[in-house]
Design a protein around this motif. Sequence first.
Motif, PDB file in Angstrom:
ATOM      1  N   LYS A 713      39.218  30.351  35.364  1.00  0.00           N
ATOM      2  CA  LYS A 713      38.520  30.081  36.613  1.00  0.00           C
ATOM      3  C   LYS A 713      38.849  31.170  37.629  1.00  0.00           C
ATOM      4  O   LYS A 713      40.010  31.471  37.890  1.00  0.00           O
ATOM      5  N   LEU A 714      37.783  31.748  38.201  1.00  0.00           N
ATOM      6  CA  LEU A 714      37.934  32.843  39.161  1.00  0.00           C
ATOM      7  C   LEU A 714      37.524  32.358  40.542  1.00  0.00           C
ATOM      8  O   LEU A 714      36.434  31.830  40.731  1.00  0.00           O
ATOM      9  N   ARG A 715      38.420  32.557  41.517  1.00  0.00           N
ATOM     10  CA  ARG A 715      38.088  32.200  42.895  1.00  0.00           C
ATOM     11  C   ARG A 715      37.213  33.286  43.491  1.00  0.00           C
ATOM     12  O   ARG A 715      37.491  34.477  43.359  1.00  0.00           O
ATOM     13  N   ASN A 716      36.148  32.837  44.142  1.00  0.00           N
ATOM     14  CA  ASN A 716      35.208  33.799  44.707  1.00  0.00           C
ATOM     15  C   ASN A 716      35.918  34.705  45.713  1.00  0.00           C
ATOM     16  O   ASN A 716      36.625  34.230  46.599  1.00  0.00           O
ATOM     17  N   GLU A 717      35.728  36.052  45.556  1.00  0.00           N
ATOM     18  CA  GLU A 717      36.348  37.067  46.400  1.00  0.00           C
ATOM     19  C   GLU A 717      37.864  37.082  46.281  1.00  0.00           C
ATOM     20  O   GLU A 717      38.558  37.686  47.094  1.00  0.00           O
ATOM     21  N   GLY A 718      38.377  36.413  45.267  1.00  0.00           N
ATOM     22  CA  GLY A 718      39.819  36.402  45.066  1.00  0.00           C
ATOM     23  C   GLY A 718      40.304  37.660  44.386  1.00  0.00           C
ATOM     24  O   GLY A 718      39.532  38.459  43.853  1.00  0.00           O
ATOM     25  N   ALA A 719      41.632  37.832  44.360  1.00  0.00           N
ATOM     26  CA  ALA A 719      42.230  39.033  43.799  1.00  0.00           C
ATOM     27  C   ALA A 719      41.940  39.149  42.303  1.00  0.00           C
ATOM     28  O   ALA A 719      41.662  40.244  41.794  1.00  0.00           O
ATOM     29  N   LEU A 720      41.993  38.017  41.576  1.00  0.00           N
ATOM     30  CA  LEU A 720      41.762  38.057  40.138  1.00  0.00           C
ATOM     31  C   LEU A 720      40.308  38.426  39.839  1.00  0.00           C
ATOM     32  O   LEU A 720      40.031  39.212  38.931  1.00  0.00           O
ATOM     33  N   GLN A 721      39.389  37.855  40.622  1.00  0.00           N
ATOM     34  CA  GLN A 721      37.980  38.202  40.424  1.00  0.00           C
ATOM     35  C   GLN A 721      37.759  39.693  40.659  1.00  0.00           C
ATOM     36  O   GLN A 721      37.046  40.362  39.907  1.00  0.00           O
ATOM     37  N   ARG A 722      38.380  40.225  41.692  1.00  0.00           N
ATOM     38  CA  ARG A 722      38.238  41.649  41.990  1.00  0.00           C
ATOM     39  C   ARG A 722      38.832  42.493  40.876  1.00  0.00           C
ATOM     40  O   ARG A 722      38.251  43.509  40.460  1.00  0.00           O
ATOM     41  N   LEU A 723      40.009  42.085  40.346  1.00  0.00           N
ATOM     42  CA  LEU A 723      40.652  42.833  39.277  1.00  0.00           C
ATOM     43  C   LEU A 723      39.781  42.845  38.020  1.00  0.00           C
ATOM     44  O   LEU A 723      39.614  43.880  37.381  1.00  0.00           O
ATOM     45  N   VAL A 724      39.208  41.699  37.687  1.00  0.00           N
ATOM     46  CA  VAL A 724      38.339  41.629  36.508  1.00  0.00           C
ATOM     47  C   VAL A 724      37.105  42.495  36.695  1.00  0.00           C
ATOM     48  O   VAL A 724      36.673  43.207  35.792  1.00  0.00           O
ATOM     49  N   SER A 725      36.529  42.460  37.906  1.00  0.00           N
ATOM     50  CA  SER A 725      35.297  43.219  38.162  1.00  0.00           C
ATOM     51  C   SER A 725      35.528  44.730  38.075  1.00  0.00           C
ATOM     52  O   SER A 725      34.596  45.485  37.821  1.00  0.00           O
ATOM     53  N   GLU A 726      36.771  45.168  38.308  1.00  0.00           N
ATOM     54  CA  GLU A 726      37.067  46.593  38.214  1.00  0.00           C
ATOM     55  C   GLU A 726      37.118  47.082  36.781  1.00  0.00           C
ATOM     56  O   GLU A 726      37.079  48.280  36.526  1.00  0.00           O
ATOM     57  N   LYS A 727      37.205  46.137  35.838  1.00  0.00           N
ATOM     58  CA  LYS A 727      37.324  46.523  34.436  1.00  0.00           C
ATOM     59  C   LYS A 727      36.147  46.061  33.577  1.00  0.00           C
ATOM     60  O   LYS A 727      35.868  46.649  32.531  1.00  0.00           O
ATOM     61  N   ILE A 728      35.466  45.005  34.035  1.00  0.00           N
ATOM     62  CA  ILE A 728      34.406  44.414  33.222  1.00  0.00           C
ATOM     63  C   ILE A 728      33.139  44.288  34.058  1.00  0.00           C
ATOM     64  O   ILE A 728      33.180  43.884  35.219  1.00  0.00           O
ATOM     65  N   ALA A 729      32.021  44.615  33.459  1.00  0.00           N
ATOM     66  CA  ALA A 729      30.720  44.415  34.093  1.00  0.00           C
ATOM     67  C   ALA A 729      29.716  44.051  33.008  1.00  0.00           C
ATOM     68  O   ALA A 729      29.874  44.426  31.836  1.00  0.00           O
ATOM     69  N   LEU A 730      28.697  43.320  33.390  1.00  0.00           N
ATOM     70  CA  LEU A 730      27.643  42.953  32.454  1.00  0.00           C
ATOM     71  C   LEU A 730      26.603  44.064  32.373  1.00  0.00           C
ATOM     72  O   LEU A 730      26.292  44.714  33.368  1.00  0.00           O
ATOM     73  N   GLN A 731      26.083  44.260  31.192  1.00  0.00           N
ATOM     74  CA  GLN A 731      24.961  45.182  31.068  1.00  0.00           C
ATOM     75  C   GLN A 731      23.681  44.480  31.492  1.00  0.00           C
ATOM     76  O   GLN A 731      23.549  43.256  31.372  1.00  0.00           O
ATOM     77  N   ASN A 732      22.737  45.280  31.998  1.00  0.00           N
ATOM     78  CA  ASN A 732      21.449  44.696  32.377  1.00  0.00           C
ATOM     79  C   ASN A 732      20.664  44.297  31.138  1.00  0.00           C
ATOM     80  O   ASN A 732      21.102  44.520  30.003  1.00  0.00           O
TER      81      ASN A 732
END
Length: 782
Positions: A713-732
């Motif tokens: 579970k990722l808290r919106n705008e939380g540190a963990l969400q930000r850390l994950v977003s820096e390494k993982i992104a969805l392809q279009n």
Amino acid sequence: MILEKKLVFSLHTEATSYLFRVTETGHLEHLYYGRRIDSEQPLEPLFKKSSLPLERSVAYDEEHLNFSLDSLCLEYSTYGKGDYRESALLFNIPGRGMVGDFVYREHRIIKGKPRSSANLPDSYGDNQECTTLVVVLYEKHTLLRLELTYTVFDKANVITRRASLINEGVEKVEIDRFASLQLDLPRSNYNLVTFDGSWGRERHRHSAPLRSGTHIIDSKSGVSSAQHNPALFLTEEGGDEFNGDCYGCNLLYSGDHAQMVELSHRGQVRLLTGLNPATFHWNLYTGEKFTTPEAILTFSHQGLNGASSNFHRFVNNHIVRGEWKNRERPILFNTWQATYFNFNDTTLLKLARSAADLGIELFVLDDGWFGTRDDETTSLGDWSTNTKKLPEGLALFSQRIHSMGLLFGIYCEPEMVSRKSHLFKEHPDWIITLPEGNPAVGRYQYILDLTKGDVRDYLFDTLSTLWRVAKVDYVKWGMSRTFSDLHSLNTSLPQSEFGHRYMLGLYALLQRFVDTFPNIIFEGSASGGGRYDLGMLCYMGQAMASDNTDPFDRLTIQEGSSYPYPLSVMANRVSESPNHLTLRRSSLESRFNVAAFGLLGYGLDLLRLSKKEREMVEKQIAYYKLHRQLFQYGEFFRIEPTGKNQTVWGVTNPNRDEMLVLLFQEHAMASPPEDILRIPFADPNQLYDVTVRLEFIDIRTFGTLINKFSPIKLRNEGALQRLVSEKIALQNEVEFYTVGGDVLAYHGIRLNPQFAGEGFDEETRVMGDFSSRIYHIKGQPR
């Protein structure tokens, strides 16, 4: 091609014809401008009929009681002989007055295009590309000669115009208005399209039906301005981007200009363009000649896109010149938003290395490298290296940049000076100011008086030495304020002529620079897009479209710019989010997608990019390089979207077998309608493969909705969400089609559905606010 038969002149391009004749009274009657016609056929049906007595109009003279200049479509008009519309030429002869009556004397037709002797920028072409007509008129009662020059560029479907007044014996002529071009049209069912705005929102398109009276578009700020660009179009009612008669006009000038469009009481339209009479006054003495800036004119029956294509070909082939003409331009990185004034050589070299690793080709050192410039209040005019920031000097710094495989560019603002500078202390008389001093100030800076030769010499000598020693490959020529206190401390200068003489001084200085440094890429930036005009493009082959790099705002700015100017001169930037002007957030992918249509540059802090963002930028640059020729020199079209919430652009190669199309969604909506991608300029006989550019979608786009799928579970705008977003992104989405050109042109592709709150798979298009896609459309081998 230019023909003359019985004093009827026919000017033909590949697709247009422009006709006028000499009347019985010696005046030039405009007959026709439009689609190409056969001028060898009888042309009398185009002549104005004057068989009946005039209804309360003023007859030209007693021998022509049925003839009035006020009812004619004319090639060029003066005041005082019965034409009460706006005059192209207004002058006064002391002791005689303002009346002028110029009639035909002679003409000559010349292969090619002679250079103007007026020290103004002008277009160019060889004997195979263009033909020139010079029509000589004389004022009937004074020794004044008026020359009207027309040059026909066949393949560009453009006609250029300029006018010259020669004083052959009058002691003094006071010129108050001198238009470069007059175009009279017999019908009134047109919309006037102009490009207006302000700093940060330049060249927004405005369109309105013509109404009785005179509409004026002008600049009185000393530059062509962000407020009103000199380009305009007249489109017939009911016309659009692809259909309908359309006239386009622009001016090769970078100072005060005025365009007047008049709808007369007889339903005729008169268009004038040229120097702004509000700030122009010139004394012409015996033996002197004055020539106007050059104006350009085009016509297309294929709507605004057709007229734009004519202008684009003309600018690429007959305005931009030198070593970089029609060459692919490098992808640049500009330091401004990454560092502002706060940098040292260590930081800059890290940024340069990062840029090189990403595939960027040109490193541009922006403001803050000279004098003691730590803020905007100081050091303009002191073009020596700030050794606190660059202790090894600019030459060695440039060498280090070049050693990374990068070109090296630099920012300068030669026309300006700071009060806190050595130059101002040594030469306070070099600024533009009234005799009593205390001039208005803009951005803590003052304008140097370029009417003075010693000022121009100082700038040329100082900057030439600097650029040569530092082996500069690119110069960003800044100009960050508009004019005030128009006065030279050179007392021998006629002060009423100052504005135009300043422009002549600027053009002379620019010519010296481009002659001396033919390999340098010069880019104009007047607080962004405040001097975005054909005059500057004769010296600088590209220009900043705007300081505003917000992709949503850029849609309007770049689209407005695209009407008169090609993508090949349009400098764009991928910058920070939130945007530093609007504070609007946008995805890195959308920032690229918009900036790619033109000359691509990056202006964000590369050292703060996450691993995933660096991967995105690297892929963007590779994609741009793969399609750079199309992005910079492809034929550009504005496409009417199927949805009101969208912007669609397209570029194509000449054969229409490769295209790139931008689809930009401004705002997301619940239950979005179906998107149809229609490309009206596709070849109906071609079979195409259509693919969407690979993009990455930030997982933060989904907010807490991501928790429906995430094991953590990722808290919106939380540190963990930000850390994950820096390494993982969805392809279009995955989207590929094979489609006939007829289907693509006449109907379009029904695209995959957008995400609408429920359901998601690899084909779902995630299109939030300010979201976009680029589609590559490639013709299959025939």
